[in-house]
Write a protein that holds these residues in place. Structure first.
Motif, mmCIF file in Angstrom:
data_model
loop_
_atom_site.group_PDB
_atom_site.id
_atom_site.type_symbol
_atom_site.label_atom_id
_atom_site.label_comp_id
_atom_site.label_asym_id
_atom_site.label_seq_id
_atom_site.Cartn_x
_atom_site.Cartn_y
_atom_site.Cartn_z
ATOM 1 N N ALA A 6 -39.938 21.694 -144.624
ATOM 2 C CA ALA A 6 -39.560 22.794 -145.515
ATOM 3 C C ALA A 6 -39.269 24.051 -144.701
ATOM 4 O O ALA A 6 -38.288 24.758 -144.963
ATOM 5 N N CYS A 7 -40.101 24.312 -143.722
ATOM 6 C CA CYS A 7 -39.878 25.469 -142.844
ATOM 7 C C CYS A 7 -38.534 25.325 -142.126
ATOM 8 O O CYS A 7 -37.729 26.253 -142.097
ATOM 9 N N ASP A 8 -38.291 24.154 -141.560
ATOM 10 C CA ASP A 8 -37.029 23.905 -140.862
ATOM 11 C C ASP A 8 -35.831 24.071 -141.792
ATOM 12 O O ASP A 8 -34.812 24.651 -141.417
ATOM 13 N N TYR A 9 -35.949 23.571 -142.997
ATOM 14 C CA TYR A 9 -34.876 23.661 -143.986
ATOM 15 C C TYR A 9 -34.531 25.126 -144.256
ATOM 16 O O TYR A 9 -33.352 25.506 -144.259
ATOM 17 N N THR B 113 -60.416 25.320 -151.663
ATOM 18 C CA THR B 113 -60.627 25.785 -150.287
ATOM 19 C C THR B 113 -60.045 24.825 -149.258
ATOM 20 O O THR B 113 -59.587 25.259 -148.193
ATOM 21 N N GLY B 114 -60.027 23.534 -149.543
ATOM 22 C CA GLY B 114 -59.404 22.576 -148.627
ATOM 23 C C GLY B 114 -57.906 22.796 -148.523
ATOM 24 O O GLY B 114 -57.338 22.694 -147.428
ATOM 25 N N ASN B 115 -57.271 23.121 -149.638
ATOM 26 C CA ASN B 115 -55.838 23.407 -149.620
ATOM 27 C C ASN B 115 -55.554 24.695 -148.858
ATOM 28 O O ASN B 115 -54.597 24.777 -148.088
ATOM 29 N N VAL B 116 -56.403 25.706 -149.072
ATOM 30 C CA VAL B 116 -56.247 26.973 -148.346
ATOM 31 C C VAL B 116 -56.321 26.702 -146.843
ATOM 32 O O VAL B 116 -55.474 27.162 -146.072
ATOM 33 N N ALA B 117 -57.302 25.939 -146.421
ATOM 34 C CA ALA B 117 -57.461 25.618 -144.994
ATOM 35 C C ALA B 117 -56.252 24.847 -144.464
ATOM 36 O O ALA B 117 -55.786 25.102 -143.344
ATOM 37 N N PHE B 118 -55.725 23.907 -145.254
ATOM 38 C CA PHE B 118 -54.529 23.154 -144.843
ATOM 39 C C PHE B 118 -53.370 24.108 -144.598
ATOM 40 O O PHE B 118 -52.694 24.028 -143.566
ATOM 41 N N PHE B 119 -53.121 25.016 -145.535
ATOM 42 C CA PHE B 119 -51.995 25.938 -145.382
ATOM 43 C C PHE B 119 -52.215 26.891 -144.206
ATOM 44 O O PHE B 119 -51.260 27.259 -143.525
ATOM 45 N N GLN B 120 -53.462 27.267 -143.946
ATOM 46 C CA GLN B 120 -53.746 28.084 -142.763
ATOM 47 C C GLN B 120 -53.388 27.316 -141.491
ATOM 48 O O GLN B 120 -52.800 27.878 -140.563
ATOM 49 N N CYS C 161 -51.136 25.260 -141.226
ATOM 50 C CA CYS C 161 -49.669 25.215 -141.197
ATOM 51 C C CYS C 161 -49.058 26.586 -140.877
ATOM 52 O O CYS C 161 -47.840 26.751 -140.939
ATOM 53 N N GLY C 162 -49.896 27.562 -140.542
ATOM 54 C CA GLY C 162 -49.404 28.870 -140.127
ATOM 55 C C GLY C 162 -49.338 29.929 -141.210
ATOM 56 O O GLY C 162 -48.846 31.029 -140.972
ATOM 57 N N ARG D 106 -45.875 33.014 -144.533
ATOM 58 C CA ARG D 106 -45.667 32.644 -143.120
ATOM 59 C C ARG D 106 -44.329 33.215 -142.684
ATOM 60 O O ARG D 106 -43.295 32.950 -143.289
ATOM 61 N N ASP D 107 -44.358 33.995 -141.613
ATOM 62 C CA ASP D 107 -43.135 34.558 -141.046
ATOM 63 C C ASP D 107 -42.423 33.464 -140.257
ATOM 64 O O ASP D 107 -43.039 32.779 -139.436
ATOM 65 N N ILE D 108 -41.135 33.297 -140.511
ATOM 66 C CA ILE D 108 -40.389 32.264 -139.794
ATOM 67 C C ILE D 108 -39.189 32.849 -139.038
ATOM 68 O O ILE D 108 -38.281 32.127 -138.640
ATOM 69 N N ALA D 109 -39.194 34.151 -138.821
ATOM 70 C CA ALA D 109 -38.043 34.814 -138.202
ATOM 71 C C ALA D 109 -37.668 34.200 -136.863
ATOM 72 O O ALA D 109 -36.505 34.052 -136.535
ATOM 73 N N ASP D 110 -38.654 33.826 -136.048
ATOM 74 C CA ASP D 110 -38.384 33.273 -134.724
ATOM 75 C C ASP D 110 -38.702 31.795 -134.641
ATOM 76 O O ASP D 110 -38.903 31.259 -133.552
ATOM 77 N N GLN D 111 -38.736 31.124 -135.769
ATOM 78 C CA GLN D 111 -39.102 29.711 -135.829
ATOM 79 C C GLN D 111 -38.002 28.824 -135.247
ATOM 80 O O GLN D 111 -36.838 29.000 -135.551
#
Length: 173
Positions: A108-111, A130-137, A139-140, A162-167
């Motif tokens: 999704a980030c790449d897209y 909280t498990g989902n929050v940790a997963f997304f953390q 993931c950046g 998540r900032d993706i400007a320089d991804q």
């Protein structure tokens, strides 16, 4: 994760594909029953809603090449003037723990990077999960705010970005 996993934009889905997406959504979100309040809107999702969303938003699907290219996961992407909002991310429970969720988030980030329209991803996650929050953390994503569902007075979800400007891209999605 299976080396036969393929993540790609969904193109020209028929009713059977929308039905499969609903099955995955409801199965993946079922674990939240009795935990989140208010209950997830996924409990009310139907084909008409997904068809409407499909006209507006992009959806990436993960397919299992070892299982007749069956759709096993999805993530929806709504591009706004400010960011790309990721939602309805779900993996078929039979495939949990195999890295598919992370692969889907990376795709999704790449897209979004490849589309070049925005430089930030955003998602909402229930505070109780909280498990989902940790997963997304992992993931950046970082928590940048909180939101309140209609009819509630206290915050019910975190806003994560998540900032993706320089991804740099990692997949072909």
């Amino acid at each position: 994760m299976s080396t036969n996993l393929r993540i790609e934009p969904l193109l020209n889905p028929d009713i059977a594909v929308f039905d499969r997406l609903i099955v995955i959504l409801k199965a993946a979100f079922a674990a939240q029953d009795g935990i989140v309040n208010p209950p997830s809107s996924v409990t009310r999702v139907d084909v008409a809603e997904l068809q409407w969303r499909f006209q507006r938003d992009a959806v990436l699907v993960a397919r299992d090449g070892q299982n007749e290219n069956a759709i096993i996961a999805q993530i929806w992407i709504e591009t706004t003037p400010e960011d790309a909002y990721l939602y309805k991310m779900s993996v078929d429970p039979a495939y949990h723990g195999k890295g598919i969720g992370r692969a889907l988030m990376d795709a999704a980030c790449d897209y979004v990077v490849q589309k070049g329209a925005v430089s930030r991803l955003r998602l909402n996650v229930r505070q109780e999960l909280t498990g989902n929050v940790a997963f997304f953390q992992r993931c950046g994503f970082v928590t940048t705010g909180e939101g309140v569902h209609s009819g509630f007075t206290e915050p019910t979800y975190w806003i994560m970005t998540r900032d993706i400007a320089d991804q740099e891209t990692r997949s072909i999605a």
